[in-house]
Design a protein around this motif. Structure first.
Motif, PDB file in Angstrom:
ATOM      1  N   GLN A 297       9.763   4.228 -24.673  1.00 17.00           N
ATOM      2  CA  GLN A 297       8.584   4.351 -24.986  1.00 17.00           C
ATOM      3  C   GLN A 297       8.091   3.260 -23.983  1.00 17.00           C
ATOM      4  N   LEU A 298       7.795   2.607 -23.950  1.00 18.91           N
ATOM      5  CA  LEU A 298       6.935   1.784 -23.224  1.00 18.91           C
ATOM      6  C   LEU A 298       6.697   2.166 -21.836  1.00 18.91           C
ATOM      7  N   TYR A 299       7.292   3.028 -21.242  1.00 22.19           N
ATOM      8  CA  TYR A 299       6.797   3.919 -20.019  1.00 22.19           C
ATOM      9  C   TYR A 299       5.922   4.945 -20.102  1.00 22.19           C
ATOM     10  N   THR A 300       5.334   4.671 -20.240  1.00 23.59           N
ATOM     11  CA  THR A 300       3.875   5.909 -20.522  1.00 23.59           C
ATOM     12  C   THR A 300       3.315   6.406 -19.111  1.00 23.59           C
ATOM     13  N   GLU A 301       2.712   6.935 -18.875  1.00 21.52           N
ATOM     14  CA  GLU A 301       1.763   7.007 -17.453  1.00 21.52           C
ATOM     15  C   GLU A 301       0.614   6.451 -17.923  1.00 21.52           C
ATOM     16  N   SER A 302       0.332   5.910 -18.341  1.00 25.07           N
ATOM     17  CA  SER A 302      -0.965   4.602 -18.316  1.00 25.07           C
ATOM     18  C   SER A 302      -0.355   3.765 -18.198  1.00 25.07           C
ATOM     19  N   LYS A 303       0.886   3.474 -18.809  1.00 27.19           N
ATOM     20  CA  LYS A 303       1.084   1.782 -18.604  1.00 27.19           C
ATOM     21  C   LYS A 303       1.898   1.593 -16.958  1.00 27.19           C
ATOM     22  N   VAL A 304       2.571   2.640 -17.012  1.00 25.60           N
ATOM     23  CA  VAL A 304       3.263   3.055 -16.157  1.00 25.60           C
ATOM     24  C   VAL A 304       2.354   2.642 -14.291  1.00 25.60           C
ATOM     25  N   SER A 305       1.438   3.152 -14.377  1.00 26.49           N
ATOM     26  CA  SER A 305       0.370   3.359 -13.486  1.00 26.49           C
ATOM     27  C   SER A 305      -0.670   1.933 -13.887  1.00 26.49           C
ATOM     28  N   PHE A 306      -0.369   1.045 -14.117  1.00 30.52           N
ATOM     29  CA  PHE A 306      -1.918   0.187 -14.741  1.00 30.52           C
ATOM     30  C   PHE A 306      -0.483  -0.440 -14.157  1.00 30.52           C
ATOM     31  N   SER A 307       0.402  -0.775 -14.220  1.00 31.86           N
ATOM     32  CA  SER A 307       1.739  -2.167 -14.156  1.00 31.86           C
ATOM     33  C   SER A 307       1.889  -1.298 -12.428  1.00 31.86           C
ATOM     34  N   ALA A 308       1.738  -0.832 -12.608  1.00 33.52           N
ATOM     35  CA  ALA A 308       1.298  -0.295 -10.315  1.00 33.52           C
ATOM     36  C   ALA A 308       0.190  -0.418  -9.584  1.00 33.52           C
ATOM     37  N   PHE A 309      -0.840  -0.646 -10.389  1.00 32.09           N
ATOM     38  CA  PHE A 309      -1.917  -0.514  -9.811  1.00 32.09           C
ATOM     39  C   PHE A 309      -1.780  -2.764  -9.573  1.00 32.09           C
ATOM     40  N   ALA A 310      -1.715  -2.933 -10.756  1.00 33.52           N
ATOM     41  CA  ALA A 310      -1.945  -4.569 -11.178  1.00 33.52           C
ATOM     42  C   ALA A 310      -0.735  -5.300  -9.870  1.00 33.52           C
ATOM     43  N   THR A 311       0.309  -4.792 -10.089  1.00 34.05           N
ATOM     44  CA  THR A 311       1.115  -5.094  -9.248  1.00 34.05           C
ATOM     45  C   THR A 311       1.297  -5.358  -7.533  1.00 34.05           C
ATOM     46  N   PHE A 312      -0.252  -4.201  -7.030  1.00 33.08           N
ATOM     47  CA  PHE A 312      -0.811  -4.185  -5.744  1.00 33.08           C
ATOM     48  C   PHE A 312      -1.571  -4.158  -5.668  1.00 33.08           C
ATOM     49  N   LEU A 313      -2.948  -4.522  -6.939  1.00 34.24           N
ATOM     50  CA  LEU A 313      -3.691  -5.765  -6.330  1.00 34.24           C
ATOM     51  C   LEU A 313      -2.881  -7.283  -6.301  1.00 34.24           C
ATOM     52  N   LEU A 314      -2.706  -7.692  -7.013  1.00 34.88           N
ATOM     53  CA  LEU A 314      -1.966  -8.899  -6.878  1.00 34.88           C
ATOM     54  C   LEU A 314      -1.725  -9.355  -5.763  1.00 34.88           C
ATOM     55  N   GLY A 315      -0.569  -8.362  -5.445  1.00 39.21           N
ATOM     56  CA  GLY A 315      -0.184  -8.738  -4.412  1.00 39.21           C
ATOM     57  C   GLY A 315      -0.658  -8.478  -3.575  1.00 39.21           C
ATOM     58  N   VAL A 316      -1.746  -8.440  -2.690  1.00 42.33           N
ATOM     59  CA  VAL A 316      -2.390  -7.811  -1.749  1.00 42.33           C
ATOM     60  C   VAL A 316      -3.345  -8.994  -2.107  1.00 42.33           C
ATOM     61  N   VAL A 317      -3.621  -9.785  -2.988  1.00 42.97           N
ATOM     62  CA  VAL A 317      -5.025 -10.822  -3.005  1.00 42.97           C
ATOM     63  C   VAL A 317      -3.950 -11.785  -2.631  1.00 42.97           C
TER      64      VAL A 317
ATOM     65  N   PHE B 250       0.509  -0.908  -0.126  1.00 42.96           N
ATOM     66  CA  PHE B 250       0.171   0.026  -0.599  1.00 42.96           C
ATOM     67  C   PHE B 250       0.800   1.405  -0.034  1.00 42.96           C
ATOM     68  N   PHE B 251       2.117   1.728   0.973  1.00 45.66           N
ATOM     69  CA  PHE B 251       2.497   2.488   0.793  1.00 45.66           C
ATOM     70  C   PHE B 251       3.258   2.667  -0.392  1.00 45.66           C
ATOM     71  N   ASN B 252       3.773   1.455  -0.932  1.00 48.62           N
ATOM     72  CA  ASN B 252       4.398   1.665  -2.039  1.00 48.62           C
ATOM     73  C   ASN B 252       3.758   1.883  -3.228  1.00 48.62           C
ATOM     74  N   PHE B 253       2.644   1.892  -3.612  1.00 50.76           N
ATOM     75  CA  PHE B 253       1.353   1.858  -4.663  1.00 50.76           C
ATOM     76  C   PHE B 253       1.442   3.507  -4.386  1.00 50.76           C
ATOM     77  N   VAL B 254       1.107   3.900  -2.570  1.00 53.74           N
ATOM     78  CA  VAL B 254       0.629   5.392  -3.083  1.00 53.74           C
ATOM     79  C   VAL B 254       1.942   6.121  -3.557  1.00 53.74           C
ATOM     80  N   LEU B 255       3.058   5.750  -2.581  1.00 57.11           N
ATOM     81  CA  LEU B 255       4.716   6.627  -3.894  1.00 57.11           C
ATOM     82  C   LEU B 255       4.227   6.295  -5.283  1.00 57.11           C
ATOM     83  N   PHE B 256       4.143   5.975  -5.247  1.00 58.60           N
ATOM     84  CA  PHE B 256       4.220   5.287  -6.867  1.00 58.60           C
ATOM     85  C   PHE B 256       3.793   6.239  -7.495  1.00 58.60           C
ATOM     86  N   ILE B 257       2.018   5.935  -7.195  1.00 54.48           N
ATOM     87  CA  ILE B 257       1.415   6.733  -8.192  1.00 54.48           C
ATOM     88  C   ILE B 257       1.719   8.558  -7.730  1.00 54.48           C
TER      89      ILE B 257
END
Length: 164
Positions: free
Chosen positions: A126-146, A100-107
């Motif tokens: 070129q792969l590191y756009t705001e939308s891709k990075v925020s999706f990756s951060a959210f997916a990592t957070f969600l999978l980690g919590v699950v 949670f802490f990492n996700f908040v700081l990331f965003i």
């Protein structure tokens, strides 16, 4: 040649695999995924914690520490050790807070994170756009919590397994 499965299990020092509840086996699979992730962190030593990048030896030490903790948890779970229940529940409870802490700081610092990733992986900049990075951060957070929640809930529900 004629040793049966339970004899082999006893020789190896493991509990009889028939006595390990399936939810605990599934939890061990999730822990193994974490161990694999730690190994990848050793092979490719670059980790961002919050907004702080670890590169080289510090990243290897960080990934190694996580790998050792997870291997210790897995060993204790397989052996049915009572300490393993406490250590694993503690680790994954702390892990949820870290996620949670990492996700908040990331965003909150997404532009800085993108810059760090682009500097470390210029061939994929070129792969590191705001939308891709925020999706990756959210997916990592969600999978980690699950994964962590699944492990916590199922180990606690099967706490009678941990008698040694």
């Amino acid at each position: 040649m004629g040793r049966n499965r339970s004899t082999r299990t006893k020789i190896m020092g493991l509990k009889n695999s028939d006595s390990i509840p399936k939810p605990i086996i599934y939890s061990l699979i999730f822990i193994a995924i974490g161990i694999a992730s730690a190994i990848l962190g050793i092979i490719n030593p670059f980790v961002i914690i919050g907004t702080f990048p670890l590169l080289g030896i510090p990243a290897i030490l960080y990934s190694s520490a996580i790998g050792i903790i997870l291997c210790t948890c897995a060993y204790g779970i397989i052996k049915g050790k009572s300490w393993a229940l406490k250590v694993t529940l503690g680790w994954y409870s702390i892990n949820v807070l870290i996620l949670f802490f990492n996700f908040v700081l990331f965003i909150l610092n997404i532009k800085e994170i993108i810059k760090l990733k682009q500097e470390h992986y210029p061939e994929n900049a070129q792969l590191y756009t705001e939308s891709k990075v925020s999706f990756s951060a959210f997916a990592t957070f969600l999978l980690g919590v699950v994964f962590a929640s699944y492990i916590i809930i199922n180990l606690y529900r099967n706490k009678e397994y941990f008698k040694n």
